[in-house]
Design a protein around this motif. Sequence first.
Motif, PDB file in Angstrom:
ATOM      1  N   ASP A  50     -10.100  13.462  -9.843  1.00 14.44           N
ATOM      2  CA  ASP A  50      -9.736  14.781  -9.312  1.00 14.44           C
ATOM      3  C   ASP A  50     -10.559  15.271  -8.133  1.00 14.44           C
ATOM      4  OD1 ASP A  50      -7.443  15.399 -10.569  1.00 14.44           O
ATOM      5  OD2 ASP A  50      -8.379  16.428 -12.268  1.00 14.44           O
ATOM      6  N   TYR A  51     -11.374  14.393  -7.524  1.00 18.18           N
ATOM      7  CA  TYR A  51     -12.148  14.883  -6.377  1.00 18.18           C
ATOM      8  C   TYR A  51     -11.392  14.779  -5.059  1.00 18.18           C
ATOM      9  CZ  TYR A  51     -13.818   9.920  -6.737  1.00 18.18           C
ATOM     10  OH  TYR A  51     -13.925   8.566  -6.869  1.00 18.18           O
ATOM     11  N   TYR A  52     -10.141  14.288  -5.110  1.00 20.92           N
ATOM     12  CA  TYR A  52      -9.423  14.040  -3.858  1.00 20.92           C
ATOM     13  C   TYR A  52      -8.827  15.294  -3.236  1.00 20.92           C
ATOM     14  CZ  TYR A  52      -9.798   9.109  -5.086  1.00 20.92           C
ATOM     15  OH  TYR A  52     -10.280   7.865  -5.402  1.00 20.92           O
ATOM     16  N   VAL A  53      -8.858  15.357  -1.909  1.00 21.93           N
ATOM     17  CA  VAL A  53      -8.071  16.326  -1.124  1.00 21.93           C
ATOM     18  C   VAL A  53      -7.437  15.521   0.016  1.00 21.93           C
ATOM     19  CG1 VAL A  53      -9.418  18.436  -1.519  1.00 21.93           C
ATOM     20  CG2 VAL A  53     -10.093  16.882   0.304  1.00 21.93           C
ATOM     21  N   HIS A  54      -6.336  15.995   0.530  1.00 19.61           N
ATOM     22  CA  HIS A  54      -5.634  15.289   1.618  1.00 19.61           C
ATOM     23  C   HIS A  54      -5.268  13.850   1.194  1.00 19.61           C
ATOM     24  CE1 HIS A  54      -5.450  18.345   4.640  1.00 19.61           C
ATOM     25  NE2 HIS A  54      -6.741  18.553   4.627  1.00 19.61           N
ATOM     26  N   THR A  55      -5.557  12.886   2.082  1.00 17.70           N
ATOM     27  CA  THR A  55      -5.015  11.530   1.927  1.00 17.70           C
ATOM     28  C   THR A  55      -5.453  10.810   0.642  1.00 17.70           C
ATOM     29  OG1 THR A  55      -5.504  11.489   4.294  1.00 17.70           O
ATOM     30  CG2 THR A  55      -4.618   9.467   3.325  1.00 17.70           C
ATOM     31  N   VAL A  56      -4.490  10.218  -0.054  1.00 15.73           N
ATOM     32  CA  VAL A  56      -4.797   9.287  -1.150  1.00 15.73           C
ATOM     33  C   VAL A  56      -3.924   8.041  -0.982  1.00 15.73           C
ATOM     34  CG1 VAL A  56      -5.639  10.865  -2.948  1.00 15.73           C
ATOM     35  CG2 VAL A  56      -3.170  10.513  -2.683  1.00 15.73           C
ATOM     36  N   TRP A  57      -4.418   6.918  -1.483  1.00 10.49           N
ATOM     37  CA  TRP A  57      -3.617   5.693  -1.393  1.00 10.49           C
ATOM     38  C   TRP A  57      -3.981   4.730  -2.514  1.00 10.49           C
ATOM     39  CZ3 TRP A  57      -7.605   6.782   1.984  1.00 10.49           C
ATOM     40  CH2 TRP A  57      -8.680   5.889   1.990  1.00 10.49           C
ATOM     41  N   GLU A  58      -3.108   3.793  -2.723  1.00  8.74           N
ATOM     42  CA  GLU A  58      -3.342   2.771  -3.738  1.00  8.74           C
ATOM     43  C   GLU A  58      -2.699   1.468  -3.257  1.00  8.74           C
ATOM     44  OE1 GLU A  58      -4.233   4.223  -7.763  1.00  8.74           O
ATOM     45  OE2 GLU A  58      -2.233   3.440  -8.152  1.00  8.74           O
TER      46      GLU A  58
ATOM     47  N   MET B 244       1.819  -7.813  -6.416  1.00  5.10           N
ATOM     48  CA  MET B 244       2.992  -8.166  -7.212  1.00  5.10           C
ATOM     49  C   MET B 244       2.685  -9.115  -8.365  1.00  5.10           C
ATOM     50  SD  MET B 244       5.771  -8.407  -4.201  1.00  5.10           S
ATOM     51  CE  MET B 244       6.214 -10.033  -4.740  1.00  5.10           C
ATOM     52  N   GLY B 245       1.671  -9.963  -8.212  1.00  3.35           N
ATOM     53  CA  GLY B 245       1.429 -10.984  -9.229  1.00  3.35           C
ATOM     54  C   GLY B 245       0.600 -10.529 -10.417  1.00  3.35           C
ATOM     55  N   LEU B 246       0.360  -9.222 -10.567  1.00  4.65           N
ATOM     56  CA  LEU B 246      -0.652  -8.811 -11.556  1.00  4.65           C
ATOM     57  C   LEU B 246      -0.132  -8.221 -12.855  1.00  4.65           C
ATOM     58  CD1 LEU B 246      -3.538  -7.342  -9.359  1.00  4.65           C
ATOM     59  CD2 LEU B 246      -3.554  -9.431 -10.690  1.00  4.65           C
ATOM     60  N   GLY B 247       1.141  -7.989 -13.011  1.00  3.34           N
ATOM     61  CA  GLY B 247       1.629  -7.399 -14.261  1.00  3.34           C
ATOM     62  C   GLY B 247       1.374  -5.904 -14.322  1.00  3.34           C
ATOM     63  N   ALA B 248       1.115  -5.382 -15.548  1.00  2.00           N
ATOM     64  CA  ALA B 248       1.050  -3.922 -15.744  1.00  2.00           C
ATOM     65  C   ALA B 248      -0.120  -3.284 -14.976  1.00  2.00           C
ATOM     66  CB  ALA B 248       0.938  -3.609 -17.224  1.00  2.00           C
ATOM     67  N   GLN B 249      -1.290  -3.911 -15.007  1.00  2.00           N
ATOM     68  CA  GLN B 249      -2.453  -3.344 -14.291  1.00  2.00           C
ATOM     69  C   GLN B 249      -2.481  -3.935 -12.884  1.00  2.00           C
ATOM     70  OE1 GLN B 249      -4.012  -0.935 -15.815  1.00  2.00           O
ATOM     71  NE2 GLN B 249      -2.767  -1.337 -17.620  1.00  2.00           N
ATOM     72  N   ASP B 250      -1.619  -3.404 -12.013  1.00  2.00           N
ATOM     73  CA  ASP B 250      -1.420  -4.094 -10.735  1.00  2.00           C
ATOM     74  C   ASP B 250      -2.166  -3.474  -9.553  1.00  2.00           C
ATOM     75  OD1 ASP B 250       0.064  -1.829 -10.551  1.00  2.00           O
ATOM     76  OD2 ASP B 250       1.942  -2.812  -9.975  1.00  2.00           O
ATOM     77  N   ALA B 251      -2.992  -2.436  -9.801  1.00  2.00           N
ATOM     78  CA  ALA B 251      -3.718  -1.801  -8.688  1.00  2.00           C
ATOM     79  C   ALA B 251      -4.956  -2.624  -8.345  1.00  2.00           C
ATOM     80  CB  ALA B 251      -4.121  -0.385  -9.062  1.00  2.00           C
ATOM     81  N   VAL B 252      -5.013  -3.134  -7.124  1.00  2.00           N
ATOM     82  CA  VAL B 252      -6.208  -3.871  -6.706  1.00  2.00           C
ATOM     83  C   VAL B 252      -7.205  -2.963  -6.000  1.00  2.00           C
ATOM     84  CG1 VAL B 252      -5.257  -6.207  -6.564  1.00  2.00           C
ATOM     85  CG2 VAL B 252      -5.084  -4.709  -4.586  1.00  2.00           C
ATOM     86  N   SER B 253      -6.719  -1.838  -5.474  1.00  2.00           N
ATOM     87  CA  SER B 253      -7.618  -0.964  -4.735  1.00  2.00           C
ATOM     88  C   SER B 253      -7.046   0.444  -4.706  1.00  2.00           C
ATOM     89  CB  SER B 253      -7.768  -1.482  -3.301  1.00  2.00           C
ATOM     90  OG  SER B 253      -8.680  -0.694  -2.590  1.00  2.00           O
ATOM     91  N   GLY B 254      -7.934   1.416  -4.648  1.00  2.00           N
ATOM     92  CA  GLY B 254      -7.463   2.791  -4.538  1.00  2.00           C
ATOM     93  C   GLY B 254      -8.504   3.622  -3.827  1.00  2.00           C
TER      94      GLY B 254
ATOM     95  N   MET C  52       0.821  -1.204   0.000  1.00  2.00           N
ATOM     96  CA  MET C  52       0.000   0.000   0.000  1.00  2.00           C
ATOM     97  C   MET C  52       0.857   1.257   0.000  1.00  2.00           C
ATOM     98  SD  MET C  52      -3.202   0.927   2.295  1.00  2.00           S
ATOM     99  CE  MET C  52      -2.475   2.071   3.399  1.00  2.00           C
ATOM    100  N   GLU C  53       0.561   2.153  -0.941  1.00  2.00           N
ATOM    101  CA  GLU C  53       1.295   3.417  -1.022  1.00  2.00           C
ATOM    102  C   GLU C  53       0.386   4.567  -0.620  1.00  2.00           C
ATOM    103  OE1 GLU C  53       2.974   3.637  -4.944  1.00  2.00           O
ATOM    104  OE2 GLU C  53       4.575   2.244  -4.386  1.00  2.00           O
TER     105      GLU C  53
END
Length: 428
Positions: free
Chosen positions: A261-269, A273-283, A162-163
């Motif tokens: 673009d509706y975000y202010v303050h905290t964001v995360w994603e 590792m096992g997913l290749g180029a489209q590796d975001a499971v949640s945001g 998680m970033e």
Amino acid sequence: MTSESFQPIQGMSDLAPPEIYLWQRLEETARDILHRYSFREVRTPVLERTDVFTRSLGDATDVVQKEMYSFADRGGRDLTLRPEGTAGVIRFVAGQGQDAQDARLYYIGPMFRSERPQAGRRRQFHQLGVEAIGAPSPAADVEVIALQAHLLTAWGLKDFRMELNTRGAPGDQERVTAGLRSALASSQSVLCADCRRRYEQNPLRILDCKNETCRETVAQLPPVTDFMSPEARAYLDTVADMLERLEIPVTRNPRLVRGLDYYVHTVWEVTHMGLGAQDAVSGGGRYTLTLGNKTIEGVGFAMGLERVITALAGQGVKAADLEAPPVVWLVAQGDAAFEENLILMQSLRMRGVACGMDLQGRSMKAQMRAAHRTRSRYVIIRGDQEMERGTFQLKHMEDGTQEELDMPDLMKRLMPAKGLAISDTEEE
Ligand code: HAM
């Protein structure tokens, strides 16, 4: 019709057994956990007025620029198949008045984006999302992040990362835009065509560009947090500290901006590792959305369920193992036994026992084959002799043993098998 026309349209899928068992398992687990966090379900329509999305997601985002399924209906209304869940939920909350000021809502359902289909990128995909309405509070953001980690862990997902970053306090946007423009001024000519447009419209979006040259340029930039207020940095520090105390591992990524673009303050994603180029499971992140004369603040996230399922399959989870076979298969020899079995089957089902039988009057051999195929735990066999004696042959499929039982004993055997108390059978 050619066999091709039996396929769903490109980028969309039929979800069916055995894969569906994994979907059901994820949803059951999620509903239990969401209940523990006091989130309640909302089901908004998949079709909304287009402005519900254009006003909230941001004009310069890829979703609004090129990914929405928008059309005019027969009445000339401008409609869009929802590309994400937040805007529709906020439209709902805005219509609820004061009572919804601190609503905690979740949704599970299909979303639609007209992207070029590739591994991990679907045109119809499913999100599980939550939205916690309420004014900015680092603790509220942390609670939602903790819920997200809890769900992923309970589903058995391993090796996710998680970033965390901030989009800045509400007043920071102008400073960030000005700061980025001046930092990027001399590199404008090497940016891709999209990013040259983004430079004018919203330079923050350049940080999200996948183009190789743009990425190299972005890598030279100072962290966006440098352009933000001390308030925004302090808010992010508080969130990070609280997450550490909850032992939820996160990595700070000063270049993470998220695609909306509706975000202010905290964001995360969250990536896997096992997913290749489209590796975001949640945001997710904290947001402020204005619809009509109402401004709603909240924090939430959405998980891409197809990607979670792909990641779990990569870890060796087998959907077919999750199928719950019937407890009992009823087998009849002769018409009288067939009719009695039909009655018994209904009675067992009313009492909560999953069971089935062949309805075509097939041979004993074919009925037994069906019983094996369904992987039922027991088979009840009735022929003329059993009918005369008022008994049943109960075959235990695991070890092949068989016993002759009367009705009360049969019920005693079957009821505990599905977890019911024996007293439930006494009305028989
Ligand atoms: P998002 O990052 O656009 O955020 O989407 C969330 C997740 O949906 C992604 O991490 C990904 O797993 C999945 N997803 C997105 N597009 C596709 C696609 N074409 N094919 C398969 N999966 C996809 C949102 O939608 C925000 N509404 C999240 C949010 C809720 N923020 C605050 N509250």
